[in-house]
Design an enzyme around this catalytic site. Structure first.
Site, short mmCIF file in Angstrom:
data_model
loop_
_atom_site.label_atom_id
_atom_site.label_comp_id
_atom_site.label_asym_id
_atom_site.label_seq_id
_atom_site.Cartn_x
_atom_site.Cartn_y
_atom_site.Cartn_z
N LYS A 143 0.85 -1.21 0.00
CA LYS A 143 0.00 0.00 0.00
C LYS A 143 0.88 1.25 0.00
CE LYS A 143 -4.03 1.88 2.54
NZ LYS A 143 -4.93 1.69 3.70
N SER A 197 -9.94 1.58 2.74
CA SER A 197 -9.10 2.43 1.91
C SER A 197 -8.02 1.65 1.15
CB SER A 197 -8.44 3.49 2.78
OG SER A 197 -7.54 2.89 3.69
N SER A 213 -9.98 -0.76 6.97
CA SER A 213 -9.46 -0.62 5.60
C SER A 213 -8.77 -1.84 5.01
CB SER A 213 -8.50 0.56 5.53
OG SER A 213 -9.24 1.74 5.45
N1 GLN Z 1 -13.35 3.82 6.27
C1 GLN Z 1 -12.66 4.28 7.44
C2 GLN Z 1 -12.29 5.73 7.26
O1 GLN Z 1 -12.65 6.28 6.31
C3 GLN Z 1 -11.49 3.40 7.75
C4 GLN Z 1 -10.26 3.81 7.07
C5 GLN Z 1 -9.07 2.96 7.45
O2 GLN Z 1 -9.18 1.93 8.11
N2 GLN Z 1 -7.91 3.45 7.06
O3 GLN Z 1 -11.66 6.30 8.09
#
Ligand code: GLN
Length: 482
Positions: free
Chosen positions: A77, A152, A176
């Site tokens: 990532k 994400s 995410s």
């Molecule tokens: N969807 C969550 C957010 O928008 C989780 C994001 C994540 O785990 N990086 O913060």
């Protein structure tokens, strides 16, 4: 085709010298070249670097000093720092940032000869649920390219799902890894907070962030977890005895296993199709001797609200360093402050700015107690509710996502998007290990089952997941278009 194999299968072929590390890496590079235009999973691919790493891996294989991850192509990532290789967080503010050091997880990969096949797309600074917040391009789900892969870590999910990498690394602050794993038919694992070093992971919500793997099988995820875990003096929250062992992975039994089903995660906020698949999977496990019982965990209902105070609060502090002076491009203006404002105003995307503002507000004098402090108290309550449940249950099981993959642009309401994190957030709040495994299809799209266990139960959780995976079979894991 080499790229259809799991990492464990590739490892066997590499160790028996049936294939060379270069052949394996080249096969994935060729697929990226041919197909990633369609998916948008990668932001940077450096073929020469990957092939050089493959050659170094071959030396380890030839010398008999290889591990199961030697020569395995891993997609990373793009919020994980790679020495000499662009790391953008899918943000314009870091567009050409090249870190001068490797994240600890990347050092661990290099040490065993795992190949960095490329850097993957994400929601800007990992803030999002669909991967549509990338400043560069969206990512498309190989199960249906008109649909989102989840976020994400959408690029890391699709890299594995579309067979552009054998396994990948993502980061999970509120879901995410597990959310996109669920939408793409993969196994996605967030280890216990502190078992994988965060050194070199560009921070979002430091008390919640954790790096973890995606794979096409529990075994692949366990192998990758073993490689990246371990105590690290460079991360002050690193745990001693952090190494995750794969020993005993396949020795678990389903008989007599005690599983709690949180009532709050089986309500009609979960799509009926998803619930039906989960119920079928649960019935299947019951026949194998698993014992299920409902458990009431009322604090779950406050999870999303609490998370969307704590995560932005920490983000507002963490992202203060991006000022155009130390990292990334700088937009000049009349004065020093004006330059800061221009750089941050123009180069951060809307979701990131929104979170910085919410977080700054929640931390400001006069509001700190009402918001941030209160949220931390709820967080403590959640953790203790879960810990109490773990006295009775081996694991807690729920859907990983309230719905299957939905069309790009399909959810415009920002609040509705944030509510999708409902099932995954509690594990981040308590630092619990949590994993999503594919358990069936609804309308021909994958559904993930989420298993969450007590702190430091990672090995046990992987063992249970492996046993569940055997019961479910793995037939429905491959996107039909591949
Ligand atoms: N969807 C969550 C957010 O928008 C989780 C994001 C994540 O785990 N990086 O913060």
């Amino acid at each position: 085709m080499l790229t259809t194999h799991t990492a464990a299968e590739l490892a066997a072929k590499l160790h028996s010298k049936e294939v060379s590390a270069r052949e394996v890496t080249q096969a994935f590079l060729d697929r990226i070249e041919a197909h990633d235009g369609e998916y948008g999973a990668f932001l940077t691919v450096d073929a020469d670097r990957a092939l050089a790493q493959a050659d170094a891996a071959q030396e380890l294989l030839d010398a008999g000093t290889a591990t199961s991850m030697t020569g395995i192509p891993v997609a990373v990532k793009d919020n994980i720092s790679t020495n000499g290789m662009r790391t953008t967080c899918a943000s314009k503010i870091l567009e050409n940032y090249v870190p001068p050091f490797d994240a600890t997880v990347v050092e661990q990969m290099n040490a065993v000869g795992a190949v960095t096949i490329g850097k993957t797309n994400l929601d800007e600074f990992a803030m999002g649920t669909t991967n549509e917040n990338s400043a560069f391009k969206p990512v498309r789900n190989p199960w249906d390219t008109d649909r989102v892969p989840g976020g994400s870590s959408g690029g890391s999910a699709v890299a594995v799902s579309a067979e552009l990498a054998a396994v990948s690394l993502g980061s999970d602050t509120g879901g995410s890894i597990r959310f996109p794993a669920s939408l793409c038919g993969l196994v996605g694992f967030k280890p216990t907070y502190g078992r994988v070093s965060r050194y070199g992971l560009i921070a979002f919500g430091s008390s919640l962030d954790q790096i973890g793997p995606f794979g096409r099988s529990v075994e692949d995820v366990a192998m990758t977890s073993e490689m990246i875990s371990g105590y690290d003096a460079m991360d002050s929250t690193s745990l001693v005895d952090a190494k995750i062992s794969t020993k005993g992975l396949k020795d678990g039994s389903l008989k007599g296993l005690k599983v709690g089903l949180p009532t709050q995660l089986f309500t009609d906020t979960i799509d009926s199709g998803v619930r039906e698949v989960l119920e079928l999977a649960i019935d299947n496990l019951k026949r194998e001797g698993v014992e299920f019982k409902e458990v009431d965990l009322p604090s779950i209902n406050y999870g999303v609200t609490t998370y969307y105070l704590i995560a932005p609060a920490e983000a507002s502090s963490n992202l203060a360093r991006f000022d155009g002076v130390r990292f990334g491009p700088r937009l000049e203006s009349d004065g020093h402050i004006e330059s800061f404002m221009k750089t941050r105003g123009e180069l951060f995307g809307p979701e990131v700015k929104l979170r910085i503002m919410v977080g700054t507000y929640a931390l400001s004098a006069g509001y700190y107690d009402a918001y941030y402090h209160r949220a931390q108290q709820v967080r403590g309550l959640m953790a203790s509710e879960f810990e109490k449940a773990y006295q009775e249950f081996d694991v807690l099981v729920s859907p990983a996502s309230p719905s299957v993959a939905f069309p790009l642009g399909g959810i415009k309401d920002q609040m509705a998007l944030k509510l999708l994190d409902f099932c995954t957030i509690p594990a981040n709040m308590g630092g619990f290990p949590s994993i999503s495994i594919p358990c069936g299809l609804s309308e021909d799209l994958p559904v993930g089952m989420l298993l969450t266990g007590p702190v430091m139960s990672d090995e046990r959780l992987l063992q249970i997941s492996y046993a569940f995976e055997q019961a479910f079979g793995r037939d429905y894991r491959r996107p039909p278009i591949l």
